[in-house]
Design a protein around this motif. Structure first.
Motif, PDB file in Angstrom:
ATOM      1  N   ILE A 226       0.826  -1.209  -0.007  1.00 44.94           N
ATOM      2  CA  ILE A 226      -0.077  -0.029   0.060  1.00 44.94           C
ATOM      3  C   ILE A 226       0.806   1.015   0.058  1.00 44.94           C
ATOM      4  CG2 ILE A 226      -1.803   1.330   0.993  1.00 44.94           C
ATOM      5  CD1 ILE A 226      -2.850  -1.610   2.360  1.00 44.94           C
ATOM      6  N   LYS A 227       0.991   1.865  -1.161  1.00 43.75           N
ATOM      7  CA  LYS A 227       1.878   2.981  -1.480  1.00 43.75           C
ATOM      8  C   LYS A 227       1.181   4.219  -1.545  1.00 43.75           C
ATOM      9  CE  LYS A 227       5.657   4.854  -4.260  1.00 43.75           C
ATOM     10  NZ  LYS A 227       6.497   4.391  -5.442  1.00 43.75           N
ATOM     11  N   GLY A 228       1.129   5.167  -0.576  1.00 47.60           N
ATOM     12  CA  GLY A 228       0.445   6.403  -0.866  1.00 47.60           C
ATOM     13  C   GLY A 228      -1.152   6.283  -0.740  1.00 47.60           C
ATOM     14  N   GLY A 229      -1.613   5.165  -0.172  1.00 43.37           N
ATOM     15  CA  GLY A 229      -2.983   4.671  -0.400  1.00 43.37           C
ATOM     16  C   GLY A 229      -3.205   3.800  -1.567  1.00 43.37           C
ATOM     17  N   GLU A 230      -2.666   3.567  -2.446  1.00 45.55           N
ATOM     18  CA  GLU A 230      -2.750   2.823  -3.829  1.00 45.55           C
ATOM     19  C   GLU A 230      -2.238   1.566  -3.388  1.00 45.55           C
ATOM     20  OE1 GLU A 230      -1.844   2.716  -8.387  1.00 45.55           O
ATOM     21  OE2 GLU A 230      -1.375   4.370  -7.248  1.00 45.55           O
ATOM     22  N   ASN A 231      -3.123   0.344  -3.776  1.00 45.36           N
ATOM     23  CA  ASN A 231      -2.840  -1.167  -3.580  1.00 45.36           C
ATOM     24  C   ASN A 231      -1.970  -1.432  -4.783  1.00 45.36           C
ATOM     25  OD1 ASN A 231      -4.357  -1.207  -1.294  1.00 45.36           O
ATOM     26  ND2 ASN A 231      -6.000  -2.156  -2.121  1.00 45.36           N
ATOM     27  N   TYR A 260       5.326   7.407   2.150  1.00 39.34           N
ATOM     28  CA  TYR A 260       4.307   6.908   1.397  1.00 39.34           C
ATOM     29  C   TYR A 260       3.777   5.799   1.982  1.00 39.34           C
ATOM     30  CZ  TYR A 260       5.887   8.935  -2.976  1.00 39.34           C
ATOM     31  OH  TYR A 260       6.114   9.980  -4.041  1.00 39.34           O
ATOM     32  N   GLY A 261       4.178   5.562   3.386  1.00 40.19           N
ATOM     33  CA  GLY A 261       3.826   4.490   4.142  1.00 40.19           C
ATOM     34  C   GLY A 261       4.479   3.147   3.861  1.00 40.19           C
TER      35      GLY A 261
END
Length: 329
Positions: A226-231, A260-261
């Motif tokens: 999960i990068k910047g809210g995108e899977n 980005y998490g």
């Protein structure tokens, strides 16, 4: 033996077939597919002690094997072997079978063109006595990138609430049938979590099912980056890397990132005596999946950690990256 019967039926095994088993018997693929599949069909099995690239085709030819069941890692090493046997010596081989991990389409096609042997991609789980999906046998053609359609059981795609999803909508793959386990021994909590009230086993695999019933596995619920809210599915990046002519093995993972998490990191094994830079592979990925999904870094390794089935162990990759490159991760 139910799993073996399912395999024998899906692949049309008879007493005239002889399988080659190069996977360890402690794993469901070797045990239920190659061994039990041949036992229930009255055929025979050739069983070397372990896999060897240099001896694989000699076993096939000398023992007159008609099929084999392997994993994508083995297919990759065979496809990159510089000393392949003449095609005319492989005439007794009806098909090869791939399971235990996703088979990248580029690798699938490369192998078939090199050896002239159809690879039947399938999917199975330990909890289902192996096979739940299979592509059709030649002369019918399956679909690259898919382990096939349900065979011997029911398979569907559901959302997080357990509702059926329409074709081509991504969700969790669930399976129900006589091959599904009754439960985990002495662990009712885990059993209840895995099998719902209607008998559907929740596999933890993400996928979609097209209008023809073919399932396309897109990743694991627990492995999504999960990068910047995108899977981001690690498999998507793996498939791109496998399409590069220098790459023999690939494993993509998510690493914690302050901005980005998580961020994307890939580990690869490349062909011997081939030069390929980190920048080249990152740009190669970026051109195909976009800069946001492309790996931030590429780590070159001599071998990727794998379990008994040959599946790349992504958790161990994360540990190795943090251990070997603590200043950069």
């Amino acid at each position: 033996l139910a799993g073996g019967a399912n395999t024998a039926g899906a692949h049309g095994l008879t007493e005239h077939d002889r399988g080659l088993c190069v996977l360890p018997l402690c794993h469901i693929n070797a045990q239920n597919v190659t061994v039990f599949g041949q036992l229930v069909s009255g055929g025979s099995v050739t069983m070397p002690h372990r896999f060897s690239v240099s001896r694989f085709w000699n076993w096939v030819i000398d023992c007159e094997c008609t099929w084999f069941s392997v994993v994508p890692t083995i297919i990759s090493y065979l496809a990159h072997d510089q000393n392949p046997p003449p095609r005319e010596k492989l005439g007794k081989v009806r098909f090869g079978r791939s399971a235990s991990a996703a088979l990248p389409p580029a690798l699938h096609e490369t192998f078939e063109k090199k050896f002239g042997i159809h690879i039947i991609e399938t999917m199975g789980l330990t909890e289902t006595a192996a096979q739940i999906l299979s592509n059709p046998m030649p002369p019918q053609r399956g679909k690259y990138g898919s382990p096939g359609i349900a065979y011997g059981n029911e398979v569907k795609i559901v959302d997080t609430a357990g509702n059926d999803l329409p074709p081509n909508k991504e969700g969790e793959i669930v399976v129900r049938g006589p091959n599904v386990m009754r439960g985990y021994p002495k662990n009712p909590e885990a059993t209840k979590e895995a099998i719902d009230s209607k008998g559907w086993l929740h596999t933890g695999d993400l996928g979609r099912q097209d209008e023809d019933g073919y399932v396309f596995v897109t990743g694991r619920l627990k492995e999504l980056i999960i990068k910047g809210g995108e899977n981001i599915s690690p498999r998507e990046i793996d498939d791109v890397l496998y399409s590069h002519p220098a790459v023999v093995e690939a494993g993509t993972v998510g690493i914690p990132d302050d901005h980005y998490g998580e961020d994307v990191i890939a580990c690869v094994v490349i062909k011997d005596d081939v030069h390929c830079s980190e920048h080249e592979l990152i740009e190669y990925c970026a051109a195909r999946v976009g800069g946001f999904k492309a790996p931030r870094a590429i780590y070159f390794m001599s071998d990727l950690p794998k379990g008994p089935s040959g599946k790349v162990q992504r958790r161990k990759l994360v540990s190795l990256i943090k251990q070997d490159f603590p200043t950069t991760i």
